[in-house]
Design an enzyme around this catalytic site. Structure first.
Site, short mmCIF file in Angstrom:
data_model
loop_
_atom_site.label_atom_id
_atom_site.label_comp_id
_atom_site.label_asym_id
_atom_site.label_seq_id
_atom_site.Cartn_x
_atom_site.Cartn_y
_atom_site.Cartn_z
N GLY A 1 45.36 22.86 -37.81
CA GLY A 1 45.79 21.54 -38.28
C GLY A 1 46.95 21.58 -39.26
N GLU A 2 46.99 22.56 -40.12
CA GLU A 2 47.97 22.53 -41.22
C GLU A 2 49.14 23.49 -41.04
OE1 GLU A 2 45.47 21.62 -44.54
OE2 GLU A 2 43.81 21.83 -43.17
N ARG B 1 42.83 32.35 -30.98
CA ARG B 1 42.73 31.73 -29.66
C ARG B 1 42.84 30.21 -29.77
NH1 ARG B 1 40.21 33.81 -25.20
NH2 ARG B 1 38.65 35.01 -26.31
N GLY C 1 43.83 11.21 -41.09
CA GLY C 1 43.52 11.28 -42.51
C GLY C 1 44.49 12.16 -43.29
N GLY D 1 41.00 12.89 -35.13
CA GLY D 1 42.00 12.49 -34.15
C GLY D 1 42.65 13.73 -33.55
N THR D 2 42.08 14.88 -33.93
CA THR D 2 42.70 16.16 -33.58
C THR D 2 42.19 16.74 -32.27
OG1 THR D 2 40.97 17.12 -34.92
CG2 THR D 2 43.09 16.82 -35.98
N LYS E 1 46.48 21.65 -25.10
CA LYS E 1 47.14 20.34 -25.24
C LYS E 1 46.92 19.78 -26.66
CE LYS E 1 47.08 17.17 -21.83
NZ LYS E 1 48.42 16.69 -21.49
N THR E 2 45.68 19.75 -27.10
CA THR E 2 45.44 19.20 -28.43
C THR E 2 46.03 20.12 -29.50
OG1 THR E 2 43.23 20.17 -28.46
CG2 THR E 2 43.39 17.88 -27.79
#
Lengths: 753, 325
Positions: free
Chosen positions: A713-714, A637, A241, A472-473, A642-643
Site C-alpha cells: 500500500g505505501e 509475492r 483512507g 478499497g485496496t 491487478k490490485t
C-alpha cells in the site's frame, strides 16, 4: 536467503483477477457508512472553533434551539460522559486523546465546540450556523519554522547511532549539508469521515468510516464507558483512507453520545472543510541532513536530525528515520528526532508515515551527494547497497534494491541520460526540456495477529470471514483468492464477509500489513475446514469414501478424492456434506504477530523499490509536468497483480501531488487551514497523471509466511517526491528542498532551451 | 444555507420584475451562487430561476457576428461549430475552465458574473473582507496572496477575477445585453466590469433587477486566435495567468491585435498598451517581449505573487507566438 518453506500456489494467486466488489461499487450499491438510513434517524452537524487558541466564554444556543426540527444542542456543558483512553494496558489507539467537548479550551482552529442535532441535515446545518460562540482568544503558534529548542517535555531522541557521524562528517572529503522540508498534507480521501450511531440500550451499533473495525470497537468502548461486547462497528466499504481513518476521530463519539441522549439513530458526517481541521493530517517536517562520502563514492557518514510538528494534546511522532538506519551501507550514522507543538489538529499517519517524508530528505541528499561526487545517482546507490541491516546486524529477509534500480534503469532508458543540467530536449518540441530523476524506496514489512473463519457450505459455496475491512485496496478479493487457491472452489462461489467487529478479530488496514496478516489465518482456516470435510467424507454413511482414513483423502477442485487418484475421480464436497446432513465444514485459523516468531526475529524485514521519473519543463511558460514514471517494487509475492498495480499507480499519482501540489496552508493571522477544499488544496487530476509503468520484482519472502507476500500500500509513494525534485534539478538547475515544487522557484532557473 | 424564496418566472419581463426587490438574485447554472450560499457568503432572500427563459440560443448575426443567449451552457458554447470555427479563442478558454460537469451547468450569463476565488472572500470565518463585508478590511493584502491579482488592485481588494470565458470575450470585444426595470441596454464588455477601488463589493455596472439576456460577439478581426492558461496542475484550476490573443497578421506584420489577460487582474484585463506596441510591427519575439512588458507595466505585486508579473509576460509572449504562427 532465509531457510523457510514456501508454498506453491495455484494460478489464481498472482493473477490479474478484477476485484470481486467492483460491480457493487460501479453500480452504486456498495453501502458506505453515510449511506445507512434508519427509521427516525436524525442528523448531527458539528460547530467548529473559529479561533486557533482560547477559552470559550459562552455559547449562545438560544436561537438555534428555537429553529425548526432542532432536537438537541450539545456543548461541553451537556455532552455527558466521554472518557479518555487509560494509559497502557489497552490495545486500542485513538487519534485525538481529548474526547470531544471535554472542556472549554480551544487548542486549534476547527476543534469541535458544539453539535446540533435536528430532524433533517438542512435544519441541523442552518441551526449550527446560528450558534454564537464567544471566545476569549489567546496567542497561538502555527509557524512553519520548526526550529524550537528541545525541552524537558519534548526532548531530543537519539533513534539510531553507530560509529561517529559527527567527526567522520567533519573530516570527510565530499559532503552535503542541507535542510529539507515537507509541508502539512491532508489525506483527502474521496469519502469523508462519517458515523451513523444506533443506540439500542445497552448496545451501540456504529456504521463507520474506519480502517480498523476492531480498533474502533476497542476505543469507542473506552470512550463511551461501555463493555466491548456492547459496541459493534460496521464498515462494509470504505472510500479510501490513506491512514486518515486508522483511528477514531471525535465525530464518532459525538454521534454516539447524541444517539444515547436522544435514543434515536444519529448520522454525523464531516464536510470537506472539516477534513482539513479535525480528522488528522501528515505533519510538517524539517530535516537536517549531513551526508559524506569518499571521492570514489562510498558513504562515510549519514546524519539525519528531524523534527515534526504535533498538536497541543498529543505527541505524534512522524517517524522520518524509518529507512535511514538501513537503506545504505555506512559506518557512521546518527539519527535524532524531536517534536514541536503547534496549534493544529492532531496529526495522524498518512500513507507511508515517516518513511515517505523521511525518504524525501534521504534520497534528495543522496542525489545532491551524487552530483557533488560527479557520479551517476543510480551507480552511487548501487555502490552503497547492502544485504545486511547495519543498524542491527541482521540480514534482510529479502532485499532486492539493486535489481529494482537495475531493472528500472533498463525500462526507463536511464543509460541515455545526459547528466548535464538542462541538456535534454523533448523530441519534437524544442520549447520543452526534459529532466530525469531517480530515488530509492523502502517501507517496513511485518504482520500482526489475526483470526479468520472459513465455512465450506453444503450448497457448494464457501464463506470466509474476518474482522478486518477493505480500504478499497482489494482485501475482499484476496480473501476469496486464498480460499479458492486451497479448495478449488471458484471465486464467484466464495463469499467474503468482513467489515464487522463481531467477526473473528482481524487487523487494522494500515502499514501495508493487512495482506501479510490475514493470509496465514485464512489459509489455516481453509485447511481446517478441509479437514472437517475429509473427516465427513470418511464417516458419512453413503459416502464413497466411507471407512477410508481421512489421511488418505485429498481436497482439490472442490472435490474430495483419494490422494493417489486425480481430483476428477472425486466427489463434490457439497454432496458429501449433504449425505451427512451437515450444513458446513467449518475451520478456524490464526496468524501470530511476526515478532513472536523466533525465526523471523533473525531477519530485518522490509520492502524496497526504485522510482524513475521524467519531468517536462517548458521555461518559456514556466510549465512543469511529470511526463513519465517507471516504478519498480520489491514487495514479495503479489497475490493479485491487478490490485497490486492499482496500488502502485495510485501511490505514484499521490506522489506527484506530494511533489508538486499539496500543502495545507495555515494562515499566520488566524491559524486556520485556509485552502480547505478540493479546488484550493490541489491533488493531481487525471490530466496530471502521466504514463506510469509498474514492475514487480517478485521474490516471495518466506519470513512473511508461506505465500511470501509483504504488502504494497505505501511503498509506491516512497521515493516519488525526491525523484521528482531530482528530475526538476536535472531540467532546471534549481534544487527544491521544500515541497511542494512551486513554479515561482523554478522561474529563477537560468537554463534556456 | 439560509432559507430563501424561490420564484420560477415564465418570461424575461416577469423575471426582471420579480428580481427588483432587495436581496433577490437570479439563478442560472448555480455553479458559483449555490456554492457561496452553502458557505453563507451569499444569502439571497429570493432566488429567481431563469433556467426556463428562452435565452439558450446561439444565432449567427447578419453582420457575421454571433448572438449567444445568457442561458447557453459553457459546454454547448465551447462545442458550437461557429464558435470552434470563428472564435477558437473562446472555445479554448471555455474548455480550459472548471470540469465537464461544471461546464454542463455553467451558463454564459452566469460566467460573466462569476465571483472571485479569494479564500478570504469565500470563508465567512476567515477574517475581514471588503468584498464580502464592505469596510471591514482586506485579509489577502498581507495574508495568503499567491493567487491574487497584480493588476487593477486597490488598498481595499486584490481579489482575482477567476473567469476564462470572460477573458476571451474581452479579446473578442463582446457586447453585453441587459434587460432591467428601466428597460434594455447594452454595454461593451470592457465597460461592464468595475475596478475594486474602495467599493470592491460592486463588481460590474448591473443595477438591481437587471438581467443579462444575451451577448453579441462581433466578427473577429482574424481567426488567428489562442487562449493560453498557465496553472500549477493540468486541469481544474483557476489561472495563475492566462492570455487571450486574436491577431491579424499581414505579410509577417501585425495589422491589428486584441490581447486580454486572466488570472492577474481584478477584472478581465484588456491589454491595450500591449496591442499598441504590436500594431504595425513584425511578429517577432522581440516585439512580443515589448508587448508583454507594456501589458504588465502597471503591475503591483504583493508578498507572494511577484512571480505572476513574469509569468503573465511569458504567457502573453507564448500566446502571441502561437496565435501568429
Amino acid at each position: 536467503m532465509p531457510d523457510a518453506a514456501l508454498y506453491t500456489p495455484t494460478a489464481i494467486i498472482g493473477s490479474e483477477l478484477p476485484r470481486i466488489d467492483g460491480p457493487l461499487k460501479t453500480s452504486g450499491t456498495a453501502m458506505y457508512a453515510a449511506d445507512y438510513h434508519f427509521p427516525h434517524l436524525v442528523h448531527g452537524v458539528p460547530v467548529t472553533s473559529t479561533v486557533a487558541a482560547g477559552k470559550i466564554r459562552s455559547i449562545d444556543t438560544s436561537a438555534a434551539e428555537k429553529m425548526p426540527g432542532v432536537l438537541l444542542v450539545i456543548t461541553h456543558d451537556n455532552v455527558g460522559p466521554l472518557f479518555r483512553m487509560a494509559p497502557g494496558g489497552h490495545d486500542g489507539r485513538t487519534s485525538e486523546s481529548r474526547p470531544p467537548l471535554e472542556d472549554d479550551i480551544v487548542r486549534y482552529w476547527g476543534q469541535y465546540v458544539a453539535m446540533v442535532v435536528a430532524e433533517t441535515i438542512e435544519q441541523a446545518q442552518i441551526a449550527a450556523h446560528a450558534i454564537k460562540v464567544d471566545y476569549d482568544p489567546s496567542s497561538f503558534n502555527v509557524s512553519k519554522v520548526l526550529d524550537d529548542s528541545p525541552t524537558e517535555e519534548l526532548p531530543l531522541h537519539t533513534e539510531s547511532k553507530r560509529g561517529d557521524a559527527i567527526s567522520a562528517f567533519a573530516s570527510a572529503p565530499v559532503k552535503i549539508d542541507q535542510t529539507y522540508v515537507t509541508p502539512a498534507e491532508t489525506h483527502n480521501p474521496m469519502e469523508m469521515h462519517a458515523t451513523v450511531a444506533v443506540w439500542n440500550n445497552p448496545k451501540f451499533t456504529l456504521y463507520e468510516t474506519t480502517q480498523g473495525v476492531m480498533n474502533h470497537q476497542h476505543v469507542m468502548a473506552e470512550t463511551l464507558g461501555v463493555p466491548r461486547e456492547n459496541i459493534q462497528v460496521i464498515t462494509r466499504f470504505l472510500g479510501s483512507g490513506f491512514g486518515g481513518k486508522l483511528f477514531p476521530w471525535p465525530h464518532s463519539a459525538l454521534a454516539a453520545a447524541a444517539a444515547r441522549q436522544l435514543n434515536r439513530p444519529v448520522k454525523v458526517s464531516t464536510n470537506r472543510q472539516m477534513m482539513f481541521q479535525n480528522v488528522g493530517h501528515r505533519p510538517r517536517t524539517q530535516q537536517h541532513m549531513q551526508f559524506s562520502a569518499t571521492p570514489d563514492g562510498k558513504l562515510v557518514s549519514l546524519r539525519h536530525d528531524y523534527r515534526n510538528h504535533t498538536n497541543l494534546g498529543d505527541d505524534i511522532h512522524e517517524n522520518c528515520g524509518e529507512a535511514t538506519p538501513f537503506i545504505y551501507s555506512v559506518p557512521n550514522l546518527l539519527l535524532t528526532s524531536a517534536l514541536v507543538r503547534r496549534n493544529v489538529g492532531t496529526p495522524t499517519p498518512m500513507r507511508g508515515p515517516g518513511a515517505v517524508p523521511g525518504l524525501f530528505a534521504v534520497e534528495s541528499a543522496m542525489d545532491e551527494l551524487a552530483i557533488a561526487l560527479k557520479m551517476d545517482p543510480v551507480e552511487f546507490r548501487l555502490k552503497n547497497d547492502t544485504l545486511t541491516d547495519e543498524s542491527n546486524g541482521k540480514p534482510f529477509s529479502s532485499r532486492h534494491l539493486k535489481e529494482c534500480l537495475q531493472l528500472g534503469s533498463e525500462k526507463f532508458g536511464w543509460s541515455k541520460r545526459n547528466p548535464k543540467v538542462g541538456s535534454m530536449c523533448k523530441p519534437g518540441d524544442p520549447d520543452v526540456i526534459l529532466g530525469w530523476g531517480v530515488a530509492a524506496a523502502s517501507w517496513g514489512a511485518g504482520h500482526g495477529p489475526c483470526q479468520a473463519s472459513v465455512a465450506l457450505l453444503n450448497d457448494g459455496t464457501a464463506r470466509v470471514s474476518c474482522g478486518t475491512q477493505d480500504v478499497g485496496t482489494g482485501t475482499y478479493t484476496i480473501f476469496a483468492q486464498i480460499v479458492s487457491d486451497r479448495t478449488g472452489i471458484p471465486i464467484d462461489k466464495v463469499r467474503v464477509v468482513i467489515g464487522d467487529s463481531a467477526l473473528p478479530p482481524g487487523p487494522t488496514s494500515g502499514g501495508s500489513t493487512c495482506t501479510a496478516t490475514v493470509l496465514p489465518a485464512i489459509a489455516e482456516a481453509t485447511d481446517n475446514a478441509i479437514k472437517v470435510a475429509l473427516a465427513t467424507a470418511a464417516t458419512a454413511k453413503d459416502s464413497p469414501f466411507h471407512g477410508k482414513k481421512p489421511d488418505g483423502l485429498a481436497f482439490h477442485e472442490a472435490r474430495v478424492h483419494l490422494e493417489d487418484r486425480p481430483a476428477s475421480t472425486g466427489t463434490p464436497y457439497q454432496q458429501l456434506l449433504k449425505m451427512a446432513n451437515i450444513d458446513a465444514a467449518n475451520g478456524e485459523g490464526s496468524t501470530s504477530a511476526l515478532n513472536s516468531n523466533p525465526e523471523a526475529r533473525k531477519y530485518s524485514t522490509h520492502s524496497f523499490g526504485a522510482q524513475f521519473i521524467e519531468v517536462e519543463w517548458d521555461p518559456g511558460i514556466a510549465r512543469l509536468r511529470v511526463s513519465r514514471v517507471v516504478s519498480v517494487i520489491d514487495g514479495g509475492r503479489m497475490i493479485n497483480k491487478k490490485t497490486a498495480e492499482n496500488q502502485i499507480l495510485g501511490a505514484v499519482v499521490m506522489g506527484i501531488g506530494m511533489g508538486m501540489l499539496e500543502e495545507t496552508i495555515y494562515t499566520p493571522k488566524t491559524g486556520q487551514p485556509l485552502n480547505s477544499n478540493y479546488a484550493d488544496y490541489m491533488v493531481p487530476t487525471h490530466a496530471d497523471s502521466p504514463s506510469i509503468e509498474v514492475h514487480f520484482i517478485e521474490y516471495p519472502d518466506p519470513i512473511l509466511g508461506e505465500y511470501g507476500a509483504r504488502g504494497i500500500g505505501e511503498i509506491g509513494l516512497a521515493g516519488v517526491a525526491p525523484a521528482i525534485t531530482a528530475a526538476v534539478y536535472h531540467a532546471t538547475g534549481v534544487r527544491v528542498r521544500e515541497l511542494p515544487v512551486r513554479i515561482e522557484r523554478l522561474m529563477q532557473s537560468t537554463v534556456q532551451v | 444555507m439560509n432559507q430563501f424564496n424561490y420564484l420560477h418566472p415564465a418570461s424575461t419581463d416577469q423575471a426582471v420584475s420579480s428580481a427588483s426587490s432587495d436581496g433577490s438574485k437570479f439563478i442560472a447554472g448555480g455553479t458559483t451562487l449555490v456554492d457561496l450560499m452553502k458557505l453563507y457568503v451569499e444569502n439571497p432572500s429570493t432566488l429567481v430561476d431563469v433556467n426556463d427563459l428562452p435565452l439558450a440560443q446561439v444565432e449567427s448575426l447578419p453582420n457575421g457576428g454571433l448572438r449567444v443567449g445568457a442561458m447557453v451552457r459553457n459546454s454547448d458554447l465551447a462545442f458550437h461549430p461557429t464558435v470552434k470555427e470563428k472564435y477558437a479563442v473562446l472555445s479554448e478558454a471555455l474548455l480550459s475552465g472548471a470540469s465537464p460537469q461544471l461546464r454542463n451547468m455553467a451558463t454564459t450569463g452566469g460566467n460573466l458574473l462569476q465571483r472571485t476565488r479569494c479564500p478570504y472572500f469565500r470563508d465567512v470565518t476567515a477574517g475581514p473582507c471588503n468584498k464580502r463585508n464592505p469596510g471591514t478590511g482586506c485579509s489577502a493584502i498581507d495574508g495568503f496572496n499567491r493567487t491574487m491579482a497584480i493588476l487593477g488592485t486597490s488598498d481595499h481588494c486584490i481579489a482575482t477575477h477567476p473567469s476564462d470565458m470572460d477573458v476571451a470575450m474581452t479579446a473578442l470585444e463582446a457586447l453585453i445585453f441587459i434587460e432591467g426595470p428601466k428597460g434594455k441596454r447594452s454595454v461593451p464588455i470592457n465597460d461592464f466590469y468595475k475596478l475594486p477601488g474602495d467599493t470592491p463589493h460592486i463588481e460590474n455596472v448591473l443595477e438591481p433587477g437587471e438581467l443579462i439576456t444575451h451577448v453579441e460577439i462581433p466578427p473577429a478581426i482574424s481567426t488567428k486566435q489562442h487562449y493560453l492558461k498557465l496553472r500549477d496542475r493540468a486541469s481544474y484550476e483557476f489561472a495563475l495567468a492566462s492570455a487571450a490573443v486574436v491577431a491579424r497578421v499581414e505579410g509577417g506584420h501585425i495589422h491589428s491585435v486584441r490581447i486580454a489577460m486572466g488570472g492577474v487582474g481584478t477584472r478581465p484585463w484588456r491589454a491595450h498598451e500591449a496591442e499598441a506596441v504590436l500594431t504595425g510591427k513584425p511578429a517577432t519575439p522581440a516585439h512580443f517581449q515589448a508587448a508583454a512588458e507594456a501589458a504588465l507595466r502597471g503591475a503591483k505585486p504583493h508578498t507572494e505573487n511577484a512571480f505572476k508579473v513574469e509569468l503573465a509576460k511569458r504567457c502573453v509572449i507564448r500566446a502571441l507566438k502561437v496565435a501568429t504562427a
